[in-house]
Write a protein that holds these residues in place. Sequence first.
Motif, mmCIF file in Angstrom:
data_model
loop_
_atom_site.group_PDB
_atom_site.id
_atom_site.type_symbol
_atom_site.label_atom_id
_atom_site.label_comp_id
_atom_site.label_asym_id
_atom_site.label_seq_id
_atom_site.Cartn_x
_atom_site.Cartn_y
_atom_site.Cartn_z
ATOM 1 N N LEU A 1 0.837 -1.210 0.000
ATOM 2 C CA LEU A 1 0.000 0.000 0.000
ATOM 3 C C LEU A 1 0.868 1.254 0.000
ATOM 4 O O LEU A 1 0.657 2.177 -0.759
ATOM 5 N N ARG A 2 1.907 1.276 0.864
ATOM 6 C CA ARG A 2 2.751 2.456 0.941
ATOM 7 C C ARG A 2 3.496 2.691 -0.373
ATOM 8 O O ARG A 2 3.710 3.825 -0.770
ATOM 9 N N LYS A 53 -6.830 5.059 5.984
ATOM 10 C CA LYS A 53 -8.055 4.358 6.362
ATOM 11 C C LYS A 53 -9.123 4.447 5.268
ATOM 12 O O LYS A 53 -10.101 3.700 5.292
ATOM 13 N N LEU A 54 -8.935 5.356 4.332
ATOM 14 C CA LEU A 54 -9.916 5.561 3.262
ATOM 15 C C LEU A 54 -9.434 4.970 1.943
ATOM 16 O O LEU A 54 -9.949 5.328 0.881
ATOM 17 N N ILE A 55 -8.456 4.080 2.000
ATOM 18 C CA ILE A 55 -7.890 3.499 0.788
ATOM 19 C C ILE A 55 -7.917 1.979 0.850
ATOM 20 O O ILE A 55 -7.543 1.379 1.852
ATOM 21 N N GLU A 56 -8.387 1.392 -0.241
ATOM 22 C CA GLU A 56 -8.340 -0.058 -0.406
ATOM 23 C C GLU A 56 -7.284 -0.384 -1.448
ATOM 24 O O GLU A 56 -7.340 0.116 -2.577
ATOM 25 N N GLU A 57 -6.329 -1.210 -1.079
ATOM 26 C CA GLU A 57 -5.293 -1.597 -2.027
ATOM 27 C C GLU A 57 -5.797 -2.768 -2.866
ATOM 28 O O GLU A 57 -6.222 -3.797 -2.337
ATOM 29 N N THR A 58 -5.795 -2.599 -4.194
ATOM 30 C CA THR A 58 -6.269 -3.633 -5.110
ATOM 31 C C THR A 58 -5.238 -3.850 -6.210
ATOM 32 O O THR A 58 -4.263 -3.108 -6.322
ATOM 33 N N GLU A 59 -5.475 -4.863 -7.035
ATOM 34 C CA GLU A 59 -4.588 -5.112 -8.169
ATOM 35 C C GLU A 59 -4.613 -3.947 -9.156
ATOM 36 O O GLU A 59 -3.667 -3.745 -9.913
ATOM 37 N N GLU A 60 -5.701 -3.201 -9.165
ATOM 38 C CA GLU A 60 -5.834 -2.065 -10.074
ATOM 39 C C GLU A 60 -5.227 -0.799 -9.492
ATOM 40 O O GLU A 60 -5.175 0.228 -10.167
ATOM 41 N N GLY A 61 -4.795 -0.864 -8.237
ATOM 42 C CA GLY A 61 -4.223 0.300 -7.577
ATOM 43 C C GLY A 61 -5.024 0.674 -6.350
ATOM 44 O O GLY A 61 -6.034 0.050 -6.035
ATOM 45 N N PRO A 62 -4.615 1.717 -5.648
ATOM 46 C CA PRO A 62 -5.343 2.163 -4.452
ATOM 47 C C PRO A 62 -6.668 2.817 -4.826
ATOM 48 O O PRO A 62 -6.704 3.733 -5.642
ATOM 49 N N LEU A 63 -7.750 2.348 -4.209
ATOM 50 C CA LEU A 63 -9.086 2.866 -4.501
ATOM 51 C C LEU A 63 -9.716 3.442 -3.237
ATOM 52 O O LEU A 63 -9.433 2.968 -2.126
ATOM 53 N N LYS A 172 -14.013 -2.197 -14.195
ATOM 54 C CA LYS A 172 -12.550 -2.182 -14.242
ATOM 55 C C LYS A 172 -12.047 -0.822 -14.729
ATOM 56 O O LYS A 172 -11.074 -0.271 -14.191
ATOM 57 N N ARG A 173 -12.714 -0.270 -15.733
ATOM 58 C CA ARG A 173 -12.324 1.041 -16.255
ATOM 59 C C ARG A 173 -12.618 2.143 -15.234
ATOM 60 O O ARG A 173 -11.843 3.101 -15.104
ATOM 61 N N LEU A 174 -13.732 2.014 -14.530
ATOM 62 C CA LEU A 174 -14.035 2.954 -13.455
ATOM 63 C C LEU A 174 -12.922 2.933 -12.415
ATOM 64 O O LEU A 174 -12.442 3.993 -11.976
ATOM 65 N N ASN A 175 -12.504 1.746 -12.030
ATOM 66 C CA ASN A 175 -11.453 1.622 -11.020
ATOM 67 C C ASN A 175 -10.131 2.214 -11.503
ATOM 68 O O ASN A 175 -9.357 2.751 -10.698
ATOM 69 N N TRP A 176 -9.873 2.107 -12.807
ATOM 70 C CA TRP A 176 -8.662 2.731 -13.340
ATOM 71 C C TRP A 176 -8.704 4.230 -13.091
ATOM 72 O O TRP A 176 -7.708 4.830 -12.656
ATOM 73 N N VAL A 177 -9.840 4.846 -13.368
ATOM 74 C CA VAL A 177 -9.986 6.287 -13.142
ATOM 75 C C VAL A 177 -9.808 6.614 -11.663
ATOM 76 O O VAL A 177 -9.077 7.538 -11.289
ATOM 77 N N LEU A 178 -10.481 5.852 -10.805
ATOM 78 C CA LEU A 178 -10.451 6.139 -9.371
ATOM 79 C C LEU A 178 -9.063 5.933 -8.761
ATOM 80 O O LEU A 178 -8.751 6.525 -7.723
#
Length: 305
Positions: A1-2, A53-63, A172-178
Amino acid sequence: LRASLSRLSGKPKDARSETTEAEAARPKQIEQLDNEAGAPTVGAELHPHPDLKLIEETEEGPLPKIDGEGRQPWRVYSRPFNRKEVRARIAVVISHLGLSPTQTQDAITKLPSEITLAFAPYARSLEDWVQQARDNGHEVLIGLPMEPSDYPRNDPGPNALMLANSQQENIKRLNWVLSRATGYVGVFNFMGSRFTAEKRSLKPIMQQLKERGLMILDTRVSPLSTLASAAQEVGIPYNAVDIMPDTEPNRGAIDRQLEKLLELATARKRAVAVVRPLPITMLRLTRWISRLDPGKVVLAPLSAI
């Protein structure tokens, strides 16, 4: 995450974007619960970001995400505003930022901090622009590209939401933007006259935005848009543009539309305008703002509308 957050900020681990123990404690000092979890105290600085605390780490990046205490990014990252304000509220959003460095820098540094800044998702160094905007007190939105009715003649970009895509691909495309930055309160639809007309495709996107604690600005690109009803059914925080003063980018037309915006805000107690960072627009907007009657109207961040 960091590591992901260091990528977003473009700064080393010990830079300001790294959330220290002191920063982690700071939100409790500058926030208060005001109708909804995470509302910032009036008069406080913008909440520091990224808030881990407001970030979820995913394969697509931090959301962005709603944390365990129910704090929503759109509330936490919003610009503080007196919710008891009785004057008519006017929210002005500057769109298409991040594409022209000069225009973007001028919008960030020369406009009142109450102005909301909306960035293109494809902008280079987007996270740096967002950081600068927030450092200058501006609330931030990110553009969500969607399919227009005249596609492919008018192309919204490689990660746009398209009707031909599966729901999974569009999310998936939405997550790319976010994942392109942190610290923003929500998104606005960039183009989308065709996509917003199809509620079946639009509604899952609204649901995703709600679950991530974001708001949306409807730019009303088409009279056939179902964005308002989809947002209402899902229950996502929603605003819609009332006037786009520089549709005709000349002095007379812009001045007339800004006066119309003032009349609308006075009659309805609130109004939203979206303009581009064109030199003529910035000149007329700055002049108009300087002549507003502070006893009757107040500039407000979009989240306060």
